[in-house]
Scaffold this active site. Sequence first.
Site, PDB file in Angstrom:
ATOM      1  N   PRO A 264       0.336  -2.171   3.372  1.00 21.11           N
ATOM      2  CA  PRO A 264      -0.084  -2.533   4.722  1.00 21.11           C
ATOM      3  C   PRO A 264      -1.394  -1.854   5.115  1.00 21.11           C
ATOM      4  O   PRO A 264      -1.465  -0.636   5.192  1.00 21.11           O
ATOM      5  CB  PRO A 264       1.069  -2.034   5.601  1.00 21.11           C
ATOM      6  N   GLU A 265      -2.420  -2.664   5.333  1.00 25.26           N
ATOM      7  CA  GLU A 265      -3.701  -2.170   5.824  1.00 25.26           C
ATOM      8  C   GLU A 265      -3.872  -2.749   7.233  1.00 25.26           C
ATOM      9  O   GLU A 265      -2.924  -3.295   7.775  1.00 25.26           O
ATOM     10  CB  GLU A 265      -4.839  -2.598   4.882  1.00 25.26           C
TER      11      GLU A 265
ATOM     12  N   ARG B 170       9.174   3.601  -1.230  1.00 21.44           N
ATOM     13  CA  ARG B 170       8.508   4.781  -1.798  1.00 21.44           C
ATOM     14  C   ARG B 170       8.384   5.950  -0.840  1.00 21.44           C
ATOM     15  O   ARG B 170       7.864   7.007  -1.218  1.00 21.44           O
ATOM     16  CB  ARG B 170       7.139   4.390  -2.343  1.00 21.44           C
TER      17      ARG B 170
END
Length: 272
Positions: free
Chosen positions: A2-3, A114
């Site tokens: 996600p940017e 993660r």
Amino acid sequence: MPELPEVEVIRRDLVPHIQGRRIVEVSITERRLTRRRGTPAEVAAALLGCRITALRRRGKFLFLDLGQESLVVHLGMTGQLRWAEGRGGVKADRHTHAVLSFEGGGRLLYRDTRKFGEMFLLPTATATESLRIGIEPLHSAFTPRALQQACRGRRSIKTLLLDQTRIAGIGNIYADEALFRAGIRPTRRADSLRPEEIRRLHDAIRRVLRAGIRHRGSSISDYRDACGRPGRFAAQHRVYHRHGMPCRVCGATIRRILLGQRGTHYCPACQH
DNA sequence: AGTACGCCCTGGCCGC
DNA sequence: TGCGGCCAGGGCGTAC
């Protein structure tokens, strides 16, 4: 990952569901999630009973304003925020680390395989300043001149674009895609760019971020919007994850190198 | 001060 | 089919 575009899509998805609504139940089950500030129990207790007054985004950070404080969320590499209508539908699994339940039904699930993502509280008034985030690339203050000022230093332009204290919200995908669209090699020293190249890069950054939002984000592996749907922008990528494949503009083979420990993709013929 | 690098974490992939 | 080992990568802490 996600940017800026992905976080903005999620923010827009969530506004109609949670803005103005009250949190009536909180569960935070991963200690790592609140590591920057407070314990899961403290954050959960502070959230309970709060009403979400606004959802804001700054770079890759999402702010859920609660009045005096804001819940700051960063999705890291694999973080997902998912809206679940009513009680059924979306199920929490072993990667779901937080669940906020709302008055009148509906839940917000935070999922992150993660565990690079974070969730913590900051005073609303000083939240953005205290995070030391650089200029917002879709804001009107981001001019070619502002980009030029951000380009000081001997680092590569790719590394600089990833520096969140200079420019906010650009990650590995949009850095590579912007540099391709600007015709600039990622290895170029940031302070070596000519005024014409700065103008092209400025334009390319804004175009590629807007296109990313329009296509609802890039889903290379984990990214999903707040409804669980993948974005469509990966199909528009010119270089990212296209190494070994022909350039869509000139047919040359797209290369992949390492730059600042990050996979970096470019066209050796189109980018100089 | 600016820059470089190791570390965190886990699913997926590779080679045997 | 199974399994060890390696890799991706955002941002922080530490070192230079």
